[in-house]
Every structure is written in C-alpha cells, then in structure tokens.
Design an enzyme around this catalytic site. Structure first.
Site, short mmCIF file in Angstrom:
data_model
loop_
_atom_site.label_atom_id
_atom_site.label_comp_id
_atom_site.label_asym_id
_atom_site.label_seq_id
_atom_site.Cartn_x
_atom_site.Cartn_y
_atom_site.Cartn_z
N SER A 181 0.81 -1.16 0.04
CA SER A 181 0.02 -0.18 -0.16
C SER A 181 0.93 1.29 0.03
CB SER A 181 -1.05 0.05 1.25
OG SER A 181 -1.64 -1.18 1.31
N1 SAM Z 1 -0.70 -3.85 3.63
C1 SAM Z 1 -0.03 -4.62 2.78
C2 SAM Z 1 1.49 -4.12 2.61
O1 SAM Z 1 1.79 -3.22 3.13
O2 SAM Z 1 2.14 -4.93 1.73
C3 SAM Z 1 -0.81 -4.57 1.52
C4 SAM Z 1 -1.72 -5.59 1.63
S1 SAM Z 1 -2.65 -5.71 -0.24
C5 SAM Z 1 -3.26 -4.32 -0.75
C6 SAM Z 1 -4.03 -6.75 0.05
C7 SAM Z 1 -3.70 -8.26 0.30
O3 SAM Z 1 -4.81 -8.90 0.91
C8 SAM Z 1 -3.12 -9.01 -0.61
O4 SAM Z 1 -1.94 -9.68 -0.42
C9 SAM Z 1 -4.23 -10.11 -0.88
O5 SAM Z 1 -3.69 -11.54 -1.31
C10 SAM Z 1 -4.79 -10.16 0.57
N2 SAM Z 1 -6.12 -10.84 0.43
C11 SAM Z 1 -7.31 -10.51 -0.35
N3 SAM Z 1 -8.11 -11.30 0.20
C12 SAM Z 1 -7.73 -11.92 1.24
C13 SAM Z 1 -8.57 -12.86 2.14
N4 SAM Z 1 -9.56 -13.16 2.06
N5 SAM Z 1 -7.77 -13.34 3.20
C14 SAM Z 1 -6.49 -13.06 3.49
N6 SAM Z 1 -5.45 -12.17 2.68
C15 SAM Z 1 -6.51 -11.54 1.52
#
Ligand code: SAM
Length: 215
Positions: A63
């Site tokens: 992010s």
């Molecule tokens: N805050 C993180 C960082 O600093 O790198 C960024 C996170 S990224 C925007 C969102 C993440 O949510 C992705 O890695 C995606 O695979 C994960 N995600 C999506 N659906 C999910 C679920 N049901 N359970 C766990 N993770 C999930």
C-alpha cells in the site's frame, strides 16, 4: 550518517505523511524506522519511498505509505492491543503494527506472499507477529476476540466473522465498495452494535473469500 534509504524515508514522512495531517508520534516513528525497501523487489528500489502503491507478487500491492500511516493512526493503538490484520501482502504494515501493539495476528490467502512475508518478519526479528496462510474473511476464531482489526483489501460488506471477533469497544477498519469505488470505513463496536464512520475514497485490491467477494 544516514544511508540513502534512510534519507528517503525521512523525506517520505515529512512530505507525504506529516503534511497530510498524521500526527501520532508513535506512527511517525514507526514509519521512520521500518525499511520499506526490504518488502519490495530490487527493481522497484528507486520507487521504494514514492507516494503510491507498488506491485508485489501475484498481482497484489504494497500500500501507499500515507494509507498505511492513516489506517494505523485510525487504529488508535496504545501498545498493548491484540490486532488482527487481514491481507498481510508484503508484511510492511504488519511490521508497523508490530511496533505499536502487543500482538499482531496477520492473515494472507496467497501462499507465495505469506512465505515471503514470513521470512522478512523473521529477519527483522519480530516476536509478537503470528502469520497465517488462510482465508482472512473467516477471521481467526481461536485467537479472538481482537481489540483492533484492520483489513487491507476491499469488500462489499464487513465480513460477519470479523464483526463477531471484534471486542466490545474495539475498532475495525476496512475499505468497502466495489473494484472501482471504495470508502475507508472505521467501525466501532459499542454495546454490541457496529457504528460506522466514513473516511473517504481509497483504492484497494479485492478481499477474496467466503465472506468477502468472489475472484
Ligand atoms: N498492507 C499490505 C502491505 O503493506 O504490503 C498490503 C496488502 S494488499 C493491498 C492486500 C492483500 O490482501 C493481498 O496480499 C491479498 O492477497 C490479500 N487478501 C485478499 N483477500 C484475502 C483474504 N480473504 N484473506 C487474506 N488475505 C487476503
């Protein structure tokens, strides 16, 4: 002597975080401390402290620094909280949360991202972080309730298990909307009821899972 990344980190905090109104000193100190470059591929190093998200593996993103700071500040952490993070991604925000809370339980659905984040978090030496390769929309019932829950992927609704696993007086933050338009929602649990505030437009990857959205 500051190295180049450290200089960029200080500039990032000054020009992207403080000027936009983030004022919690503990959040600012954590953003100054955590080496964002360690969570991205070498080819993105020149952009490590830029004012935007960056690609990580599997079409996901680390992010934008400001959004990490905003979501962290909104969690109002005092140092003792048990935090559930859904969407570990690179693990960058996980490390920020580990600096500011008692314990961080972080869930990632994609195995390659989970494994990478696990290695980085271990390299950085955090002992208060527990990572899980699961569908985070189901929460982590066995470790609940949580003082804070932060979801870093967008859904059309608050997944019911997460609302259920939030402690009374606890706070949950989640982007709500479709793939094109989302709002950052802060939900407080007061006398068993969820009270919602809207913190405006954001853009996140989808929260894919049983109580989220479909792929
Ligand atoms: N805050 C993180 C960082 O600093 O790198 C960024 C996170 S990224 C925007 C969102 C993440 O949510 C992705 O890695 C995606 O695979 C994960 N995600 C999506 N659906 C999910 C679920 N049901 N359970 C766990 N993770 C999930």
């Amino acid at each position: 002597m500051m190295d180049n990344f450290e200089k960029l980190r200080h500039q990032m905090v000054e020009t992207q975080i403080v000027t936009r109104g983030i004022s919690d000193k503990k959040v600012i100190d954590a953003m100054l401390k955590i080496p964002r470059e360690k969570f991205i591929e070498k080819k993105f190093y020149p952009q490590a402290y830029n004012d935007h998200p960056l690609p990580i593996d599997e079409g996901q993103t680390i992010s934008q620094p400001y959004i990490v700071a905003l979501m962290t500040e909104l969690l109002q952490l005092t140092g003792d909280e048990k935090v559930l993070e859904i969407g570990t991604g690179s693990g960058y925000q996980t490390a920020i949360l580990a600096e500011l809370s008692g314990e961080v339980y972080s869930v990632e659905r994609i195995p390659t991202l989970f494994n990478k984040a696990k290695n980085i978090i271990a390299d950085l030496g955090y002992k208060n972080v527990f990572l899980f390769n699961l569908d985070g929309t189901e929460g982590l019932k066995e470790h609940s309730p949580f003082d804070r829950i932060t979801v870093t992927a967008a859904s059309d609704k608050i997944p019911q298990p997460l609302a259920d696993q939030l402690k009374e007086t606890g706070r949950l933050i989640i982007p709500i909307g479709d793939r094109f338009s989302q709002d950052l929602i802060v939900a407080d649990k007061i006398k068993g009821e969820i009270k919602i505030k809207n913190y405006g437009g954001v853009t996140f990857v989808p929260l894919i899972g049983k109580f989220g959205v479909t792929e």
